[in-house]
Design a protein around this motif. Structure first.
Motif, PDB file in Angstrom:
ATOM      1  N   ASP A  84       0.816  -1.211   0.000  1.00 30.91           N
ATOM      2  CA  ASP A  84       0.000   0.000   0.000  1.00 30.91           C
ATOM      3  C   ASP A  84       0.850   1.263   0.000  1.00 30.91           C
ATOM      4  O   ASP A  84       0.379   2.332  -0.399  1.00 30.91           O
ATOM      5  CB  ASP A  84      -0.926   0.012   1.226  1.00 30.91           C
ATOM      6  CG  ASP A  84      -0.140  -0.123   2.528  1.00 30.91           C
ATOM      7  OD1 ASP A  84       0.550  -1.149   2.710  1.00 30.91           O
ATOM      8  OD2 ASP A  84      -0.215   0.796   3.368  1.00 30.91           O
ATOM      9  N   LYS A 112       1.622   3.604  -3.459  1.00 29.56           N
ATOM     10  CA  LYS A 112       0.854   4.762  -3.918  1.00 29.56           C
ATOM     11  C   LYS A 112       1.280   6.037  -3.197  1.00 29.56           C
ATOM     12  O   LYS A 112       1.336   7.108  -3.799  1.00 29.56           O
ATOM     13  CB  LYS A 112      -0.640   4.514  -3.721  1.00 29.56           C
ATOM     14  CG  LYS A 112      -1.213   3.465  -4.655  1.00 29.56           C
ATOM     15  CD  LYS A 112      -2.722   3.351  -4.506  1.00 29.56           C
ATOM     16  CE  LYS A 112      -3.295   2.347  -5.492  1.00 29.56           C
ATOM     17  NZ  LYS A 112      -4.774   2.238  -5.372  1.00 29.56           N
ATOM     18  N   ARG A 160       3.086   9.136  -5.260  1.00 28.53           N
ATOM     19  CA  ARG A 160       2.575  10.516  -5.302  1.00 28.53           C
ATOM     20  C   ARG A 160       3.702  11.515  -5.075  1.00 28.53           C
ATOM     21  O   ARG A 160       3.773  12.552  -5.745  1.00 28.53           O
ATOM     22  CB  ARG A 160       1.485  10.704  -4.244  1.00 28.53           C
ATOM     23  CG  ARG A 160       0.147  10.111  -4.618  1.00 28.53           C
ATOM     24  CD  ARG A 160      -0.974  10.717  -3.798  1.00 28.53           C
ATOM     25  NE  ARG A 160      -0.813  10.470  -2.368  1.00 28.53           N
ATOM     26  CZ  ARG A 160      -1.323   9.428  -1.729  1.00 28.53           C
ATOM     27  NH1 ARG A 160      -2.019   8.514  -2.395  1.00 28.53           N
ATOM     28  NH2 ARG A 160      -1.149   9.287  -0.430  1.00 28.53           N
ATOM     29  N   ALA A 219       1.799   3.091 -10.579  1.00 29.77           N
ATOM     30  CA  ALA A 219       1.004   4.141  -9.938  1.00 29.77           C
ATOM     31  C   ALA A 219       1.284   5.504 -10.569  1.00 29.77           C
ATOM     32  O   ALA A 219       0.368   6.302 -10.791  1.00 29.77           O
ATOM     33  CB  ALA A 219       1.293   4.174  -8.445  1.00 29.77           C
ATOM     34  N   ASP A 221      -1.484   7.755 -12.857  1.00 29.60           N
ATOM     35  CA  ASP A 221      -1.843   9.122 -12.480  1.00 29.60           C
ATOM     36  C   ASP A 221      -1.539  10.108 -13.607  1.00 29.60           C
ATOM     37  O   ASP A 221      -2.265  11.087 -13.793  1.00 29.60           O
ATOM     38  CB  ASP A 221      -1.084   9.523 -11.213  1.00 29.60           C
ATOM     39  CG  ASP A 221      -1.489  10.895 -10.702  1.00 29.60           C
ATOM     40  OD1 ASP A 221      -2.663  11.069 -10.332  1.00 29.60           O
ATOM     41  OD2 ASP A 221      -0.633  11.803 -10.680  1.00 29.60           O
TER      42      ASP A 221
END
Length: 253
Positions: A111, A114, A118, A158, A162
């Motif tokens: 997890d 992500k 970012r 990820a 995005d």
């Protein structure tokens, strides 16, 4: 419906605010309570040694003083230009950054990908804006079998999602198993990775004529980035930049 599916369905029906009372959000770095899911607590956030301008425009290593002279190159970038065009990283590899990388890689905290992605997207926004596709640094199949996942691929997927960019996880293959890089000198790291990567013929069309953004979790001496970039360029990429989460000290400066 299995018991697990029943529980999952029940949880999806609970309002988000109420769900947070059952499972309160915790810090991605240390596990302490936080206000928002996926956030860092003040202690961990302050423990990140974020890399900010001015940096070496090739290796991405920070300069201690802003000389105000425009784009800067470190002495190593002048003496030993990297194969990749530019490298950028979020933080130096220590404190909270080291904990995040270790929890992702060795504690199966998938997890965290992500959360870290970012931050990488924010730091590497200029590289992402100029890229045509993203390629993760691959693991050799034997190591992938032992670890069960490639952390670079999780981060790259990820970031690509995005940014709405093509993601090509099979465009670069690690064709030779190499010994651990830990403890090796800069020269030994480069020798260890010589010929380790290759663009499979069936995947070459994904990077041919394209500007590739190579993604990894940590950069130490730049040997991995150089070896991977060399293979991508030989496979037809027009340029290769490198984006990682952390940079080990002044390892490539």
């Amino acid at each position: 419906m299995t018991a697990i599916q029943a529980v999952a369905a029940a949880l999806r029906g609970i309002p988000r605010g109420a769900l947070s009372l059952i499972y309160p959000p915790t810090c991605s770095g240390c596990g302490a309570a936080t206000a928002d899911p996926g956030a860092l607590c003040p202690s961990c956030w302050s423990g990140l040694r974020l890399i900010e301008e001015p940096v070496c425009q090739r290796y991405g290593t920070p300069f201690a003083v802003d000389l105000g002279l425009g784009p800067l190159l470190s002495p190593r970038a002048i003496a030993e230009p990297p194969v990749f065009g530019r490298c950028r990283a979020v933080s130096l590899y220590e404190g909270a950054a080291r904990r995040l990388v270790h929890r992702l890689k060795y504690e199966d905290r998938l997890d965290l990908a992500k959360v870290m992605a970012r931050m990488m997207a924010a730091r590497g926004r200029l590289l992402i804006a100029e890229a045509d596709c993203l390629v993760p640094v691959p693991l050799h199949r034997a190591r992938l079998w032992r670890r069960r996942f490639n952390q670079a691929a999780l981060l790259g997927r990820a970031i690509a999602a995005d940014a709405a960019l093509p993601f090509a996880p099979a465009a670069l293959a690690r064709v030779r198993a190499t010994r651990s890089q830990v403890g090796l000198s800069r020269a030994a790291r480069a020798e260890n990775l010589s010929g380790a990567f290759r663009v499979p013929a069936a995947e070459a069309h994904r990077i041919r004529g394209r500007r590739v953004l190579l993604v990894d979790d940590v950069t130490t001496t730049g040997a991995t980035g150089n070896a991977a970039a060399r293979a991508l360029l030989r496979g037809g990429a027009v340029s290769v930049d490198l984006l990682t989460f952390a940079l080990v000290g002044d390892g490539i400066g």
